[in-house]
Design a protein around this motif. Structure first.
Motif, PDB file in Angstrom:
ATOM      1  N   VAL A  56       0.854  -1.186   0.000  1.00 19.31           N
ATOM      2  CA  VAL A  56       0.000   0.000   0.000  1.00 19.31           C
ATOM      3  C   VAL A  56       0.892   1.238   0.000  1.00 19.31           C
ATOM      4  CG1 VAL A  56      -1.796   1.270   1.223  1.00 19.31           C
ATOM      5  CG2 VAL A  56      -1.810  -1.232   1.233  1.00 19.31           C
ATOM      6  N   VAL A  57       0.646   2.139  -0.931  1.00 22.03           N
ATOM      7  CA  VAL A  57       1.417   3.379  -1.037  1.00 22.03           C
ATOM      8  C   VAL A  57       0.533   4.542  -0.613  1.00 22.03           C
ATOM      9  CG1 VAL A  57       2.619   4.928  -2.617  1.00 22.03           C
ATOM     10  CG2 VAL A  57       2.858   2.454  -2.881  1.00 22.03           C
ATOM     11  N   LYS A  58       1.020   5.363   0.331  1.00 21.40           N
ATOM     12  CA  LYS A  58       0.196   6.435   0.879  1.00 21.40           C
ATOM     13  C   LYS A  58       1.040   7.668   1.193  1.00 21.40           C
ATOM     14  CE  LYS A  58       0.645   5.879   5.866  1.00 21.40           C
ATOM     15  NZ  LYS A  58       0.945   7.300   6.095  1.00 21.40           N
ATOM     16  N   PRO A  59       0.414   8.854   1.258  1.00 24.30           N
ATOM     17  CA  PRO A  59       1.132  10.050   1.722  1.00 24.30           C
ATOM     18  C   PRO A  59       1.350   9.995   3.229  1.00 24.30           C
ATOM     19  CG  PRO A  59      -1.158  10.572   1.272  1.00 24.30           C
ATOM     20  CD  PRO A  59      -0.956   9.162   0.817  1.00 24.30           C
ATOM     21  N   GLU A  60       2.396  10.668   3.700  1.00 22.64           N
ATOM     22  CA  GLU A  60       2.677  10.675   5.144  1.00 22.64           C
ATOM     23  C   GLU A  60       1.541  11.301   5.941  1.00 22.64           C
ATOM     24  OE1 GLU A  60       7.565  10.830   5.357  1.00 22.64           O
ATOM     25  OE2 GLU A  60       6.400  12.651   5.654  1.00 22.64           O
ATOM     26  N   VAL A  61       0.937  12.348   5.390  1.00 25.47           N
ATOM     27  CA  VAL A  61      -0.174  13.016   6.060  1.00 25.47           C
ATOM     28  C   VAL A  61      -1.475  12.370   5.606  1.00 25.47           C
ATOM     29  CG1 VAL A  61      -1.415  15.188   6.354  1.00 25.47           C
ATOM     30  CG2 VAL A  61       1.082  15.191   6.243  1.00 25.47           C
ATOM     31  N   SER A  62      -2.168  11.730   6.532  1.00 20.23           N
ATOM     32  CA  SER A  62      -3.428  11.081   6.186  1.00 20.23           C
ATOM     33  C   SER A  62      -4.277  10.951   7.436  1.00 20.23           C
ATOM     34  CB  SER A  62      -3.175   9.704   5.562  1.00 20.23           C
ATOM     35  OG  SER A  62      -2.599   8.826   6.506  1.00 20.23           O
ATOM     36  N   TRP A  63      -5.544  10.638   7.241  1.00 15.63           N
ATOM     37  CA  TRP A  63      -6.475  10.468   8.357  1.00 15.63           C
ATOM     38  C   TRP A  63      -6.523   9.019   8.847  1.00 15.63           C
ATOM     39  CZ3 TRP A  63      -9.813  13.406   4.543  1.00 15.63           C
ATOM     40  CH2 TRP A  63      -9.765  14.784   4.791  1.00 15.63           C
ATOM     41  N   GLN A  64      -6.744   8.096   7.918  1.00 17.77           N
ATOM     42  CA  GLN A  64      -7.037   6.722   8.307  1.00 17.77           C
ATOM     43  C   GLN A  64      -6.021   5.692   7.830  1.00 17.77           C
ATOM     44  OE1 GLN A  64      -9.450   6.259  10.338  1.00 17.77           O
ATOM     45  NE2 GLN A  64     -10.466   8.259  10.171  1.00 17.77           N
ATOM     46  N   LEU A  65      -5.124   6.067   6.950  1.00 16.82           N
ATOM     47  CA  LEU A  65      -4.188   5.100   6.375  1.00 16.82           C
ATOM     48  C   LEU A  65      -3.115   4.764   7.407  1.00 16.82           C
ATOM     49  CD1 LEU A  65      -3.837   6.736   2.851  1.00 16.82           C
ATOM     50  CD2 LEU A  65      -5.291   4.814   3.509  1.00 16.82           C
ATOM     51  N   ARG A  66      -3.180   3.547   7.935  1.00 10.93           N
ATOM     52  CA  ARG A  66      -2.290   3.145   9.018  1.00 10.93           C
ATOM     53  C   ARG A  66      -1.549   1.856   8.646  1.00 10.93           C
ATOM     54  NH1 ARG A  66      -3.477   7.532   9.970  1.00 10.93           N
ATOM     55  NH2 ARG A  66      -4.477   8.426  11.833  1.00 10.93           N
ATOM     56  N   GLN A  67      -0.404   1.676   9.299  1.00  7.97           N
ATOM     57  CA  GLN A  67       0.390   0.469   9.106  1.00  7.97           C
ATOM     58  C   GLN A  67      -0.368  -0.755   9.606  1.00  7.97           C
ATOM     59  OE1 GLN A  67       3.610   0.524   7.689  1.00  7.97           O
ATOM     60  NE2 GLN A  67       3.328  -1.697   7.591  1.00  7.97           N
ATOM     61  N   SER A  68      -0.157  -1.889   8.956  1.00 10.93           N
ATOM     62  CA  SER A  68      -0.790  -3.138   9.358  1.00 10.93           C
ATOM     63  C   SER A  68       0.182  -4.280   9.160  1.00 10.93           C
ATOM     64  CB  SER A  68      -2.071  -3.386   8.544  1.00 10.93           C
ATOM     65  OG  SER A  68      -2.586  -4.685   8.780  1.00 10.93           O
ATOM     66  N   SER A  69       0.033  -5.318   9.969  1.00 11.64           N
ATOM     67  CA  SER A  69       0.890  -6.494   9.823  1.00 11.64           C
ATOM     68  C   SER A  69       0.487  -7.346   8.634  1.00 11.64           C
ATOM     69  CB  SER A  69       0.812  -7.340  11.105  1.00 11.64           C
ATOM     70  OG  SER A  69      -0.527  -7.746  11.353  1.00 11.64           O
ATOM     71  N   ASN A  70      -0.669  -7.061   8.043  1.00  8.99           N
ATOM     72  CA  ASN A  70      -1.161  -7.873   6.938  1.00  8.99           C
ATOM     73  C   ASN A  70      -0.575  -7.468   5.589  1.00  8.99           C
ATOM     74  OD1 ASN A  70      -2.925  -9.379   8.602  1.00  8.99           O
ATOM     75  ND2 ASN A  70      -4.387  -7.690   8.575  1.00  8.99           N
ATOM     76  N   TYR A  71      -0.045  -6.259   5.492  1.00 12.34           N
ATOM     77  CA  TYR A  71       0.487  -5.789   4.217  1.00 12.34           C
ATOM     78  C   TYR A  71       1.636  -4.809   4.464  1.00 12.34           C
ATOM     79  CZ  TYR A  71      -3.021  -2.303   5.547  1.00 12.34           C
ATOM     80  OH  TYR A  71      -3.795  -1.408   6.249  1.00 12.34           O
ATOM     81  N   THR A  72       2.402  -4.552   3.413  1.00 13.04           N
ATOM     82  CA  THR A  72       3.522  -3.613   3.498  1.00 13.04           C
ATOM     83  C   THR A  72       3.013  -2.210   3.197  1.00 13.04           C
ATOM     84  OG1 THR A  72       5.048  -5.327   2.750  1.00 13.04           O
ATOM     85  CG2 THR A  72       5.792  -3.039   2.575  1.00 13.04           C
ATOM     86  N   MET A  73       3.454  -1.233   3.975  1.00 11.23           N
ATOM     87  CA  MET A  73       3.048   0.154   3.784  1.00 11.23           C
ATOM     88  C   MET A  73       4.259   0.990   3.395  1.00 11.23           C
ATOM     89  SD  MET A  73       0.333   2.264   4.113  1.00 11.23           S
ATOM     90  CE  MET A  73      -0.801   1.743   5.395  1.00 11.23           C
ATOM     91  N   LYS A  74       4.153   1.715   2.281  1.00 10.14           N
ATOM     92  CA  LYS A  74       5.189   2.630   1.823  1.00 10.14           C
ATOM     93  C   LYS A  74       4.633   4.049   1.835  1.00 10.14           C
ATOM     94  CE  LYS A  74       8.444  -0.387   0.729  1.00 10.14           C
ATOM     95  NZ  LYS A  74       9.794  -0.381   1.342  1.00 10.14           N
ATOM     96  N   SER A  75       5.378   4.978   2.454  1.00 10.99           N
ATOM     97  CA  SER A  75       4.924   6.364   2.576  1.00 10.99           C
ATOM     98  C   SER A  75       5.830   7.305   1.808  1.00 10.99           C
ATOM     99  CB  SER A  75       4.870   6.781   4.049  1.00 10.99           C
ATOM    100  OG  SER A  75       3.996   5.955   4.788  1.00 10.99           O
ATOM    101  N   TYR A  76       5.269   8.422   1.398  1.00  9.60           N
ATOM    102  CA  TYR A  76       6.043   9.495   0.765  1.00  9.60           C
ATOM    103  C   TYR A  76       5.630  10.820   1.394  1.00  9.60           C
ATOM    104  CZ  TYR A  76       1.696   9.752  -1.965  1.00  9.60           C
ATOM    105  OH  TYR A  76       0.387   9.831  -2.337  1.00  9.60           O
ATOM    106  N   SER A  77       6.513  11.790   1.375  1.00  9.86           N
ATOM    107  CA  SER A  77       6.267  13.065   2.037  1.00  9.86           C
ATOM    108  C   SER A  77       5.134  13.830   1.353  1.00  9.86           C
ATOM    109  CB  SER A  77       7.536  13.915   2.038  1.00  9.86           C
ATOM    110  OG  SER A  77       7.954  14.179   0.712  1.00  9.86           O
TER     111      SER A  77
END
Length: 308
Positions: A56-77
Motif C-alpha cells: 500500500v502506497v500512501k502520503p505521510e499526512v493522512s487520516w485513516q491510512l495506518r500500518q498493518s501487519s497484513n500488508y507492506t506500507m510505503k509512505s512518501y512526504s
C-alpha cells in the motif's frame, strides 16, 4: 445487503488473483483516504490472507491510512500538513451542510472543493520520491488496485503500464460510461443529481440531454489540478478520458437492482454495497419479565381509577 456483498466479492476477486484460480500475485494498492479506505482495507486484508503480496502506497499526512501487519506500507512526504487537510475538509463539509446539492454545477464548481486539490496534487509528491518510484519500477507488480477518486492510482497505472482494478462506488461525470465504452442513452438513463427517473417525459429527456452536455463542458474544470499533475508526470497532455479508459476491471460497490435499468459492460462487476464495517450482533439488553410489566401496568390503571 451485506451477505450478498460478501458472497459476490470473493467470486470477483477469485477471478482476478485468488489462490486456486491463479498463482498468488503482487499487488500495488493506491487507496483513497478517509471513509473510502474503510471498505477498501477489508478487501486488501482479505487478499493478503489469501497469500498475495500487497504493498500500500500512501502520503505521510493522512487520516485513516495506518500500518498493518497484513500488508507492506510505503509512505512518501506530503506538501501539506494535517492541519491544512483538516481545515479544507471542514470548509468542504460546512458547505455541504449549508447548501444542498441541486445539480452537477453546485457539486463540481463549488468554491469549497479545494479539498480535492489536495487529493489531486499529492501524486506529484509520490513521483518526487525517486526511491519510491524506483521501488515500484523494480517491484514486478502484477496489477494496481485503486480508488479512482483522487486520480493518482490511474496515473501510477499508466506511468508503469500496469493493469488496473478499480474499486469504487461511482465516478463523477460521464467517465465510467466513457472509460468502459458503455452506452448511456440520455433518453433513457437519467444523469446523476438530475432527480429524474427512467420514465421521462419528452421535456425531461431534453433536460437530461442538456445535463449530459453540461457535464462534458464543466467536468474538465473539476479535474483540472489532477490532469495538470498527470500531464506533468507523464510528460504529455493527458485528459480524464485517457486515465479512465485504461482500467481492466471495475468493481462497483453497488447492486444493479438499486439503479435504474441501464446498459453495463462485462468488465463492470457489481459486488454489492459493502460501504461499512460488517454488522455486529445486538448487545444483550436486560428487560423486565412479562409478569412484572403486567403488575406495573395494572398498578398504574388502578391508581388512575382512584378519585382525587
Amino acid at each position: 445487503m451485506a451477505p450478498a456483498a460478501w458472497t459476490g466479492l470473493p467470486l470477483c476477486l477469485c477471478l482476478l488473483l485468488a489462490p486456486g484460480c491463479a498463482q498468488a500475485g503482487k499487488l500495488l494498492v493506491i487507496p483513497m483516504d478517509g471513509s473510502h479506505w474503510f471498505t477498501m482495507r477489508s478487501v486488501v486484508e482479505q487478499l493478503a490472507h489469501r497469500g498475495h503480496e500487497v504493498v500500500v502506497v500512501k502520503p505521510e499526512v493522512s487520516w485513516q491510512l495506518r500500518q498493518s501487519s497484513n500488508y507492506t506500507m510505503k509512505s512518501y512526504s506530503s506538501s501539506y500538513t494535517l492541519e491544512d487537510l483538516n481545515h479544507q475538509f471542514w470548509v468542504f463539509s460546512e458547505a455541504q451542510w449549508k447548501t444542498r446539492v441541486q445539480d452537477v454545477h453546485s457539486l463540481l464548481l463549488s468554491p469549497s472543493n479545494g479539498i480535492f486539490d489536495f487529493f489531486f496534487s499529492h501524486c506529484r509528491s509520490l513521483f518526487n520520491d525517486k526511491k519510491l518510484v524506483k521501488y515500484i519500477e523494480d517491484g514486478a507488480f502484477d496489477a494496481v488496485f485503486l480508488d479512482p477518486f483522487d486520480l493518482c492510482g490511474l496515473i501510477v497505472a499508466k506511468y508503469f503500464s500496469l493493469p488496473s482494478v478499480v474499486f469504487t462506488r461511482g465516478v463523477f461525470c460521464h467517465y465510467l460510461e466513457e472509460g468502459t465504452r458503455c452506452p448511456s442513452p440520455a433518453s433513457y438513463v437519467p444523469r446523476g443529481f438530475s432527480a429524474l427517473s427512467d420514465t421521462m417525459t419528452f421535456r425531461e429527456r431534453v433536460r437530461n440531454h442538456v445535463i449530459q452536455l453540461e457535464e462534458h463542458l464543466i467536468c474538465h474544470y473539476f479535474f483540472k489540478t489532477g490532469l495538470e499533475v498527470a500531464s506533468e508526470i507523464l510528460q504529455t497532455t493527458v485528459t480524464a478520458s485517457d486515465l479512465f479508459s485504461q482500467p481492466s476491471i471495475w468493481l462497483i460497490r453497488s447492486d444493479f437492482v438499486f439503479d435504474y435499468p441501464r446498459p453495463v459492460m462485462p468488465n463492470m462487476i457489481f459486488i454489492g454495497g459493502i460501504n461499512c464495517h460488517p454488522g455486529k450482533p445486538l448487545s444483550q439488553v436486560s428487560c423486565p419479565s412479562f409478569p412484572l410489566l403486567r403488575i406495573t401496568w395494572l398498578g398504574r390503571e388502578r391508581k388512575a381509577e382512584i378519585p382525587h
